[in-house]
Design an enzyme around this catalytic site. Structure first.
Site, PDB file in Angstrom:
ATOM      1  N   SER A  76      -7.077  -0.013   2.742  1.00 26.35           N
ATOM      2  CA  SER A  76      -8.376   0.496   3.168  1.00 26.35           C
ATOM      3  C   SER A  76      -8.582   1.870   2.554  1.00 26.35           C
ATOM      4  O   SER A  76      -7.658   2.696   2.528  1.00 26.35           O
ATOM      5  CB  SER A  76      -8.440   0.594   4.703  1.00 26.35           C
ATOM      6  OG  SER A  76      -9.732   1.015   5.115  1.00 26.35           O
ATOM      7  N   GLU A  77      -9.800   2.126   2.061  1.00 24.77           N
ATOM      8  CA  GLU A  77     -10.033   3.335   1.273  1.00 24.77           C
ATOM      9  C   GLU A  77      -9.898   4.626   2.063  1.00 24.77           C
ATOM     10  O   GLU A  77      -9.769   5.705   1.481  1.00 24.77           O
ATOM     11  CB  GLU A  77     -11.409   3.274   0.604  1.00 24.77           C
ATOM     12  CG  GLU A  77     -12.572   3.257   1.563  1.00 24.77           C
ATOM     13  CD  GLU A  77     -13.848   2.775   0.882  1.00 24.77           C
ATOM     14  OE1 GLU A  77     -14.800   3.558   0.860  1.00 24.77           O
ATOM     15  OE2 GLU A  77     -13.878   1.649   0.375  1.00 24.77           O
TER      16      GLU A  77
END
Length: 217
Positions: free
Chosen positions: A49-50
């Site tokens: 997840s960024e």
């Protein structure tokens, strides 16, 4: 013959089938995040997840929710054994550096050559939301798209050329819609799956770019 469109959950489950064992995968905000609920238990898949997470799992039970463990869509997640979290800048370095095998994104439009538009419709009152989509579109080894085949107004999302602002050029590898699965190739858009009861000609009528029928290949 009548046909039924796939639900968003069914689209997510279908994508999950194509994610290989050992893959490092980023799931975009919205429909793509649902894919984590359908990943096979017998595969080791590392979700990224960024906002700075790697190797996280499905949502926790309500009583186990932790405000410090959320994905980029602000949804609660669980951490798997060996999982880690890190600085936002390091996360984007992973995305830009070609370290992700697959990213799954939503879309406003996809062009027949694989161009993607998913951050802005160009409308004056629209709120742009690019996030890390541009970095993912050009940084991931493969780009999968999940979307409804047409808009709420019935306009095709798969087009010959984008009319919305571009997210990434020639970046899309595969499209999963509520009607079909399409591979984006140098030869064109190849339909490899279609929902039961839907004729290819009707699918073409709902698509603003030419399709290649590969259902019998």
């Amino acid at each position: 013959m009548s046909y039924s469109k796939l639900s968003r959950a069914q689209i997510a489950a279908r994508v999950a089938q194509d994610i290989p064992d050992g893959a490092y995968v980023n799931l975009g905000i919205g429909l793509p995040t649902k894919i984590s609920n359908y990943l096979p238990k017998d595969k080791e898949i590392f979700l990224h997840s960024e906002n700075g997470l790697l190797a996280f799992g499905p949502p926790p039970e309500p009583e186990q929710q932790d405000a410090d463990l959320i994905n980029a869509g602000k949804e609660y997640v669980t951490m798997l054994t060996g999982g880690s979290f890190f600085h936002h800048g390091d996360s984007f370095a992973m995305m830009r550096g070609g370290h992700l095998d697959i990213c799954v994104l939503g879309a406003f439009q996809i062009a027949e050559n694989g161009d993607l538009a998913n951050w802005h419709t160009g409308a004056s009152d629209a709120i742009p939301a690019v996030g890390g989509a541009m970095d993912l579109a050009v940084g991931a080894k493969k780009v999968f798209i999940t979307t409804e085949h047409v808009t709420k107004n019935g306009k095709p999302k798969i087009v010959k050329e984008l009319s919305y602002p571009v997210t990434g050029k020639q970046c899309v590898d595969r499209i999963y819609t509520d009607l079909c699965v399409i591979n984006v190739t140098t030869e064109g858009l190849k339909v490899v799956e279609i929902v039961e009861g839907l004729h290819f000609d009707e699918l073409q009528n709902q698509t603003a770019a030419p399709l290649i029928n590969s259902l019998e290949d």
